[in-house]
Write an enzyme that holds these catalytic residues in place. Structure first.
Site, PDB file in Angstrom:
ATOM      1  N   SER A 145       0.869  -1.182   0.000  1.00  0.00           N
ATOM      2  CA  SER A 145       0.000   0.000   0.000  1.00  0.00           C
ATOM      3  C   SER A 145       0.900   1.224   0.000  1.00  0.00           C
ATOM      4  O   SER A 145       2.078   1.151   0.377  1.00  0.00           O
ATOM      5  CB  SER A 145      -0.858   0.008   1.270  1.00  0.00           C
ATOM      6  OG  SER A 145      -1.444   1.280   1.458  1.00  0.00           O
ATOM      7  N   TYR A 158      -2.284  -1.447  10.168  1.00  0.00           N
ATOM      8  CA  TYR A 158      -2.158  -1.542   8.710  1.00  0.00           C
ATOM      9  C   TYR A 158      -0.819  -0.963   8.248  1.00  0.00           C
ATOM     10  O   TYR A 158      -0.092  -1.575   7.461  1.00  0.00           O
ATOM     11  CB  TYR A 158      -3.325  -0.787   8.094  1.00  0.00           C
ATOM     12  CG  TYR A 158      -3.513  -0.944   6.604  1.00  0.00           C
ATOM     13  CD1 TYR A 158      -4.136  -2.071   6.068  1.00  0.00           C
ATOM     14  CD2 TYR A 158      -3.103   0.049   5.720  1.00  0.00           C
ATOM     15  CE1 TYR A 158      -4.343  -2.200   4.705  1.00  0.00           C
ATOM     16  CE2 TYR A 158      -3.305  -0.068   4.355  1.00  0.00           C
ATOM     17  CZ  TYR A 158      -3.930  -1.196   3.848  1.00  0.00           C
ATOM     18  OH  TYR A 158      -4.131  -1.314   2.498  1.00  0.00           O
TER      19      TYR A 158
HETATM   20  P1  NAD Z   1     -11.404  -5.533   0.034  1.00  0.00           P
HETATM   21  O1  NAD Z   1     -11.754  -5.379   1.464  1.00  0.00           O
HETATM   22  O2  NAD Z   1     -12.445  -5.228  -0.989  1.00  0.00           O
HETATM   23  O3  NAD Z   1     -10.820  -6.968  -0.268  1.00  0.00           O
HETATM   24  C1  NAD Z   1     -10.003  -7.655   0.651  1.00  0.00           C
HETATM   25  C2  NAD Z   1     -10.080  -9.128   0.326  1.00  0.00           C
HETATM   26  O4  NAD Z   1      -9.287  -9.859   1.260  1.00  0.00           O
HETATM   27  C3  NAD Z   1     -11.509  -9.657   0.445  1.00  0.00           C
HETATM   28  O5  NAD Z   1     -11.741 -10.546  -0.622  1.00  0.00           O
HETATM   29  C4  NAD Z   1     -11.492 -10.394   1.774  1.00  0.00           C
HETATM   30  O6  NAD Z   1     -12.439 -11.407   1.878  1.00  0.00           O
HETATM   31  C5  NAD Z   1     -10.065 -10.933   1.756  1.00  0.00           C
HETATM   32  N1  NAD Z   1      -9.610 -11.355   3.088  1.00  0.00           N
HETATM   33  C6  NAD Z   1      -9.514 -10.607   4.210  1.00  0.00           C
HETATM   34  N2  NAD Z   1      -9.095 -11.376   5.243  1.00  0.00           N
HETATM   35  C7  NAD Z   1      -8.909 -12.639   4.744  1.00  0.00           C
HETATM   36  C8  NAD Z   1      -8.505 -13.867   5.309  1.00  0.00           C
HETATM   37  N3  NAD Z   1      -8.196 -13.989   6.610  1.00  0.00           N
HETATM   38  N4  NAD Z   1      -8.434 -14.947   4.503  1.00  0.00           N
HETATM   39  C9  NAD Z   1      -8.739 -14.864   3.200  1.00  0.00           C
HETATM   40  N5  NAD Z   1      -9.148 -13.726   2.606  1.00  0.00           N
HETATM   41  C10 NAD Z   1      -9.231 -12.628   3.367  1.00  0.00           C
HETATM   42  O7  NAD Z   1     -10.134  -4.606  -0.193  1.00  0.00           O
HETATM   43  P2  NAD Z   1      -9.253  -4.279  -1.494  1.00  0.00           P
HETATM   44  O8  NAD Z   1      -9.237  -2.822  -1.635  1.00  0.00           O
HETATM   45  O9  NAD Z   1      -9.641  -5.107  -2.643  1.00  0.00           O
HETATM   46  O10 NAD Z   1      -7.827  -4.706  -0.947  1.00  0.00           O
HETATM   47  C11 NAD Z   1      -7.042  -5.742  -1.498  1.00  0.00           C
HETATM   48  C12 NAD Z   1      -5.608  -5.546  -1.049  1.00  0.00           C
HETATM   49  O11 NAD Z   1      -5.128  -4.305  -1.556  1.00  0.00           O
HETATM   50  C13 NAD Z   1      -5.424  -5.487   0.471  1.00  0.00           C
HETATM   51  O12 NAD Z   1      -4.218  -6.120   0.830  1.00  0.00           O
HETATM   52  C14 NAD Z   1      -5.331  -4.003   0.729  1.00  0.00           C
HETATM   53  O13 NAD Z   1      -4.619  -3.710   1.892  1.00  0.00           O
HETATM   54  C15 NAD Z   1      -4.596  -3.535  -0.499  1.00  0.00           C
HETATM   55  N6  NAD Z   1      -4.745  -2.121  -0.802  1.00  0.00           N
HETATM   56  C16 NAD Z   1      -5.952  -1.599  -1.153  1.00  0.00           C
HETATM   57  C17 NAD Z   1      -6.020  -0.249  -1.443  1.00  0.00           C
HETATM   58  C18 NAD Z   1      -7.300   0.425  -1.861  1.00  0.00           C
HETATM   59  O14 NAD Z   1      -7.326   1.645  -1.929  1.00  0.00           O
HETATM   60  N7  NAD Z   1      -8.351  -0.285  -2.159  1.00  0.00           N
HETATM   61  C19 NAD Z   1      -4.901   0.554  -1.357  1.00  0.00           C
HETATM   62  C20 NAD Z   1      -3.697  -0.008  -0.982  1.00  0.00           C
HETATM   63  C21 NAD Z   1      -3.626  -1.353  -0.721  1.00  0.00           C
END
Ligand code: NAD
Length: 254
Positions: A145, A158
């Site tokens: 991130s 985080y």
């Molecule tokens: P989201 O919440 O929509 O998706 C997260 C996914 O992880 C979901 O499918 C959830 O079910 C899964 N998950 C969580 N805990 C779990 C576990 N214990 N076992 C299996 N699956 C699990 O969020 P997103 O935005 O799609 O995020 C995806 C990744 O990208 C994450 O690592 C997040 O930190 C990172 N990220 C997102 C953003 C953003 O702006 N959306 C920015 C930087 C980083």
């Protein structure tokens, strides 16, 4: 040149494939030719991702998995190797976030974030890395991130876990080279369910759009190029790197 980024005949394990960035990544990897093993806890939603892939002529399977359950990770990795013979690419995407100031943050909450966002990628990389090293091929892509590079208030678990994954990525690169690469993608703010509260906060949204060089929120598809680069043969000489994909957010001071 498209061959350079092809994932034809590659088997990819992608965690958190049910929604958000993971769902788009699953579709992207499949369109590049990979068989995508969609891992996560919510089987119904994972089935929807897999169906969307097969409707477009791609290949996908659902892998029920809580990434924080180490025994389940071992078991599923064994199952996958028995069935598919290999895992060429691991994408550690599953992640959680909780918002609270440090003074109010329960240790358990901090621990859950670190377990999911840092320790689970370590366990998956170790278990799958052994196979990759034996086969002398592998690509590990960790989803970090922009909060792996800078910090923000109320998300200390985080920020800590995501900074940690940059270090883990470097350690994996050092120990797994030359045939297995490990890199991270550090997305900026991309509209998904993880940040609905921020999307609805006009003050935050205005600030973000003003101080991002791209002047907009990110979209899941903004990560496709970085993902294919690091997951394919195109990235053979890139390892230990964290590729920031944030529309310039972490570059602009004000
Ligand atoms: P989201 O919440 O929509 O998706 C997260 C996914 O992880 C979901 O499918 C959830 O079910 C899964 N998950 C969580 N805990 C779990 C576990 N214990 N076992 C299996 N699956 C699990 O969020 P997103 O935005 O799609 O995020 C995806 C990744 O990208 C994450 O690592 C997040 O930190 C990172 N990220 C997102 C953003 C953003 O702006 N959306 C920015 C930087 C980083």
């Amino acid at each position: 040149m498209a061959d350079l980024f092809s994932l034809k005949n590659r088997v990819v394990l992608l965690t958190g494939a049910s929604r958000g960035l993971g769902r788009d990544m699953a579709l992207t990897l499949a369109r590049a030719g990979a068989t995508v093993l969609c891992a996560g806890r919510t089987v119904k939603a994972l089935e929807a991702t897999a169906k969307a892939i097969s409707r477009k002529g791609g290949r996908a399977h659902v892998v029920p998995l809580d990434v924080t359950d180490e025994a389940a990770v071992r078991e599923q990795v064994e199952n996958i190797i028995a069935r598919h013979r290999r895992i060429d690419v691991l994408v550690n995407n599953a992640g959680v976030l909780s918002r609270e100031p440090i003074v109010d943050l329960a240790t358990e909450s901090f621990r859950l974030t670190v377990e999911t966002d840092l320790i689970a990628p370590f366990v998956l990389s170790r278990e799958i890395g052994r196979h990759m090293l034996k086969r002398k091929y592998g690509r590990i892509v960790n989803i970090a991130s922009v909060l792996a590079v800078v910090a923000r208030a109320r998300v200390s678990g985080y920020v800590s876990a995501k900074h940690g994954i940059v270090g883990l990525t470097k350690s994996l690169a050092v120990e797994f080279g030359p045939d297995v690469t490990a890199n991270a993608i550090a997305p900026g703010y991309i509209r998904t369910e993880i940040n609905v509260a921020l999307q609805q906060n006009k003050g935050f949204s205005d600030m973000l759009e003003q101080r991002t060089a791209s002047h907009r929120w990110g979209r899941p598809e903004d990560l496709r190029g970085a993902l294919l680069l690091l997951a394919s043969d195109a990235g053979a000489y890139i390892t230990g790197h964290t590729l920031v994909v944030d529309g310039g957010l972490s570059t602009v001071l004000a």
